[in-house]
Design an enzyme around this catalytic site. Structure first.
Site, mmCIF file in Angstrom:
data_model
loop_
_atom_site.group_PDB
_atom_site.id
_atom_site.type_symbol
_atom_site.label_atom_id
_atom_site.label_comp_id
_atom_site.label_asym_id
_atom_site.label_seq_id
_atom_site.Cartn_x
_atom_site.Cartn_y
_atom_site.Cartn_z
ATOM 1 N N CYS A 243 -23.002 52.824 40.073
ATOM 2 C CA CYS A 243 -23.397 51.953 41.052
ATOM 3 C C CYS A 243 -24.236 51.603 39.393
ATOM 4 O O CYS A 243 -24.728 52.460 39.032
ATOM 5 C CB CYS A 243 -24.482 52.130 42.265
ATOM 6 S SG CYS A 243 -23.422 52.511 43.122
ATOM 7 N N HIS B 14 -19.833 58.889 41.331
ATOM 8 C CA HIS B 14 -21.402 58.300 41.497
ATOM 9 C C HIS B 14 -21.897 58.404 40.153
ATOM 10 O O HIS B 14 -21.607 59.117 39.117
ATOM 11 C CB HIS B 14 -21.989 59.991 42.651
ATOM 12 C CG HIS B 14 -21.466 59.631 43.462
ATOM 13 N ND1 HIS B 14 -22.176 58.489 44.418
ATOM 14 C CD2 HIS B 14 -21.341 60.406 44.579
ATOM 15 C CE1 HIS B 14 -21.684 58.710 45.764
ATOM 16 N NE2 HIS B 14 -21.325 59.702 45.657
ATOM 17 N N ARG C 213 -22.679 46.651 40.289
ATOM 18 C CA ARG C 213 -21.579 48.007 39.313
ATOM 19 C C ARG C 213 -21.818 47.189 38.218
ATOM 20 O O ARG C 213 -21.673 45.926 37.521
ATOM 21 C CB ARG C 213 -21.013 47.260 40.270
ATOM 22 C CG ARG C 213 -20.147 47.762 41.735
ATOM 23 C CD ARG C 213 -20.300 49.147 42.580
ATOM 24 N NE ARG C 213 -20.138 49.380 43.663
ATOM 25 C CZ ARG C 213 -21.286 49.540 44.463
ATOM 26 N NH1 ARG C 213 -22.770 49.017 43.765
ATOM 27 N NH2 ARG C 213 -20.786 48.782 45.175
#
Length: 268
Positions: free
Chosen positions: A250, A176, A259
């Protein structure tokens, strides 16, 4: 007599306007209260998602790192204090989903009279530790990139089918960038020459950052190929076999539209 009736009519009309005005003010007041309440609820949800989930995931991830390190040096795990009143333990949950690869941290019990087949380890179970000294990142590595069972725990997820740490091929990880520990939030700050360390059962593999792809599509699977090269932007990547590491997350922040990719090579 007519003048009296006109006078009464005027008075009644004035009261009607005041009643309508009071009703409008009341309606506006109710709407304002509802708007404030909704705003507070939304704010609390944002605080929970952005701040509280970070604290929870980060603390749990650091605790898991400590557990792994203790296992690797042969120390018993630190168990939480047992409650004063005993209760029957819950039966373990069975999983029909075997791990994608063999758990590299398993050792057979030397006291066993015969070799024992290793128990399948859940896909979300951590088996290694990722360290990025430049960013101060220290997080567990687990198999798979499932959000709920891996990434939302603040772990780095190992893409199924990619190479193992230290092996030829591409050892590819996801993490993340925002919320849930956000271990990869600042990987855009990595530069060529920075080190990325991977520890597995006390053995350390050192990778050196070589290239960064600032933005590509989520379907650009070439970036995690055995020889990583972007299928969307072929000018980014490598052309020769080797031992690579890939970090993906991300981008831009707080979105999942594109990405961000960082590549490194195993240090000899």
């Amino acid at each position: 007599m007519r003048a009296v009736r006109d006078h009464v009519r005027v008075v009644v009309q004035g009261r009607g306007r005041r009643v309508r005005r009071a009703g409008l003010v009341g309606l506006l007041w109710v709407c304002a209260e509802v708007a404030v309440t909704v705003g507070v609820v939304v704010l609390l949800l944002v605080v929970h998602q952005v701040w509280w989930t970070n604290r929870q995931a980060l603390a749990a991830a650091h605790e898991r790192v400590g557990q792994l390190e203790r296992e690797w040096i042969g120390l018993p795990p630190v168990l939480p204090p047992t409650p004063s009143t005993s209760s029957a333990p819950s039966p373990p949950s069975a999983s029909s989903d075997p791990p994608a690869v063999v758990d590299p941290s398993h050792d057979p019990d030397p006291a066993s009279p015969a070799p024992v087949a290793p128990k399948p380890r859940p896909r979300e179970s951590a088996y290694g530790v990722l360290r990025i000294p430049r960013l101060g990142v220290v997080v567990p590595i687990a198999q798979g990139v499932d959000k709920r069972t891996v990434l939302d725990k603040g772990y780095a997820g190992h893409y199924a089918g990619t190479a193992q740490p230290g092996a030829q091929g591409n050892f590819a990880l996801a993490g993340h960038r925002n919320t849930h520990g956000e271990p990869f939030r600042y990987i855009n700050r990595l530069r060529a020459g920075d080190e990325v360390l991977v520890d597995v059962r006390g053995k350390r593999y050192t990778y050196v950052v070589g290239k960064v792809l600032a933005e590509t599509t989520e379907r650009d699977t070439g970036v995690i190929g055995p020889v990583p090269r972007s299928a969307v932007k072929p000018e980014y990547g490598y052309s020769a076999p080797g031992a690579y590491i890939t970090l993906t997350t991300c981008t831009p922040e707080y979105t999942s539209k594109y990405r961000l990719v960082v590549w490194g090579t195993l240090k000899s």
